[in-house]
Design an enzyme around this catalytic site. Structure first.
Site, PDB file in Angstrom:
ATOM      1  N   ASP A  56      47.035  49.647  38.680  1.00 44.51           N
ATOM      2  CA  ASP A  56      48.236  48.896  39.001  1.00 44.51           C
ATOM      3  C   ASP A  56      48.465  48.978  40.510  1.00 44.51           C
ATOM      4  O   ASP A  56      47.777  49.727  41.199  1.00 44.51           O
ATOM      5  CB  ASP A  56      49.455  49.380  38.206  1.00 44.51           C
ATOM      6  CG  ASP A  56      49.807  50.840  38.419  1.00 44.51           C
ATOM      7  OD1 ASP A  56      49.015  51.558  39.075  1.00 44.51           O
ATOM      8  OD2 ASP A  56      50.855  51.287  37.931  1.00 44.51           O
ATOM      9  N   TYR A  60      49.711  49.633  44.420  1.00 41.03           N
ATOM     10  CA  TYR A  60      50.275  50.765  45.148  1.00 41.03           C
ATOM     11  C   TYR A  60      51.790  50.746  44.977  1.00 41.03           C
ATOM     12  O   TYR A  60      52.416  49.680  44.957  1.00 41.03           O
ATOM     13  CB  TYR A  60      49.940  50.661  46.632  1.00 41.03           C
ATOM     14  CG  TYR A  60      48.472  50.753  46.969  1.00 41.03           C
ATOM     15  CD1 TYR A  60      47.711  51.848  46.586  1.00 41.03           C
ATOM     16  CD2 TYR A  60      47.849  49.735  47.703  1.00 41.03           C
ATOM     17  CE1 TYR A  60      46.364  51.941  46.917  1.00 41.03           C
ATOM     18  CE2 TYR A  60      46.498  49.818  48.044  1.00 41.03           C
ATOM     19  CZ  TYR A  60      45.767  50.919  47.648  1.00 41.03           C
ATOM     20  OH  TYR A  60      44.437  51.004  47.982  1.00 41.03           O
ATOM     21  N   PHE A  69      43.647  47.486  45.578  1.00 40.55           N
ATOM     22  CA  PHE A  69      43.116  48.426  46.577  1.00 40.55           C
ATOM     23  C   PHE A  69      43.345  47.988  48.015  1.00 40.55           C
ATOM     24  O   PHE A  69      43.107  48.772  48.933  1.00 40.55           O
ATOM     25  CB  PHE A  69      41.618  48.706  46.349  1.00 40.55           C
ATOM     26  CG  PHE A  69      41.313  49.279  45.011  1.00 40.55           C
ATOM     27  CD1 PHE A  69      41.693  50.581  44.698  1.00 40.55           C
ATOM     28  CD2 PHE A  69      40.675  48.533  44.031  1.00 40.55           C
ATOM     29  CE1 PHE A  69      41.432  51.123  43.454  1.00 40.55           C
ATOM     30  CE2 PHE A  69      40.398  49.062  42.780  1.00 40.55           C
ATOM     31  CZ  PHE A  69      40.786  50.361  42.483  1.00 40.55           C
ATOM     32  N   HIS A  91      37.928  56.385  39.153  1.00 44.27           N
ATOM     33  CA  HIS A  91      38.824  55.771  40.129  1.00 44.27           C
ATOM     34  C   HIS A  91      38.607  56.415  41.507  1.00 44.27           C
ATOM     35  O   HIS A  91      38.319  57.615  41.593  1.00 44.27           O
ATOM     36  CB  HIS A  91      40.273  55.974  39.678  1.00 44.27           C
ATOM     37  CG  HIS A  91      41.254  55.104  40.360  1.00 44.27           C
ATOM     38  ND1 HIS A  91      41.778  55.393  41.597  1.00 44.27           N
ATOM     39  CD2 HIS A  91      41.823  53.927  39.982  1.00 44.27           C
ATOM     40  CE1 HIS A  91      42.634  54.444  41.949  1.00 44.27           C
ATOM     41  NE2 HIS A  91      42.682  53.541  40.981  1.00 44.27           N
TER      42      HIS A  91
END
Length: 234
Positions: A64, A66, A77, A199
């Protein structure tokens, strides 16, 4: 109904009208009114605005957005101009340098002079999260509200498109989409590449994110499929 401004609008026309999506929009209207939500409402669909359906070569799937100020701008990202790279992005840029020798132009601790990963998006890299909004300072706060159904529809449309493409799945939420991608790909008889890894967050990157050579592997596949590779430099 959302408006993206390219061929995604036609492909997702039926999705906009489904009850889960209408309920999601009602939920979001209240959230944006009562709380600080990221990204700004006008930026929610930026990933698809910058990367049309026809142009998708690579899907980089995250979790999801930031959830701290001035970070999320609708691309997984990535961060907007003038923002210090969050730790996950720092690790992605470190892996990029290790894989292709592309020096990190921002360096840890420096702010980014532009929308960091926008050049990738403009070349056909769809930077998509499985959930597209989040409440400030509360990771995964919009999980289970309907976004997963919507992004599943997006992923499914891409997977069954006849032109080969690469799916890069970073993190458990992204990796959970593997079976969906395989099913849609097989039903359509499409050759797609799936690359999975932990991740890039510092909490999980040490479990196998580093050394994955995601960028060169994407380009090898694209070249083998007679598709122009991505220039990953920033």
């Amino acid at each position: 109904m959302a408006y993206i401004g390219n061929n995604w609008d036609k492909l997702l026309r039926e999705e906009w009208e489904k009850s889960y999506y209408l309920n999601l929009q009602s939920f979001l209207a209240g959230e944006y009114k009562e709380h600080t939500i990221y990204p700004p409402a006008n930026d929610i669909y930026n990933a698809m605005r910058l990367t049309s359906y026809e142009d998708v070569k690579v899907v980089i799937l995250g979790q999801d957005p930031y959830h701290e100020p001035n970070q999320a701008h609708g691309l997984a990202f990535s961060v907007p101009k003038g923002t210090k790279p969050p730790p996950s992005l720092v690790n992605i840029l470190k892996e990029l340098e290790s894989d292709l020798g592309i020096l990190n132009p921002y360096n840890e601790g420096k702010v980014c002079p532009d929308g960091v990963l926008v050049p990738w998006a403009k070349q056909g890299v769809l930077l998509l999260n499985t959930v597209l909004t989040v409440r400030a300072h509360e990771a995964a706060s919009h999980k289970g509200k309907g976004w997963e159904l919507f992004t599943d529809a997006v992923i499914g449309q891409i997977a069954k498109r006849t032109k080969p493409k690469v799916f890069v799945l970073w993190g458990a939420n992204a990796r959970a989409k593997r079976e969906l991608i395989l099913s849609k790909s097989q039903d359509a008889g499409v050759k797609n590449l799936i690359i999975e890894a932990p991740h890039p967050s510092p909490l999980s990157a040490h479990r196998g994110f580093f050394g994955g050579r995601y960028f060169s592997r994407c380009n090898y596949f694209l070249q083998d499929s007679d598709i122009k590779p991505v220039d990953w430099s920033l």
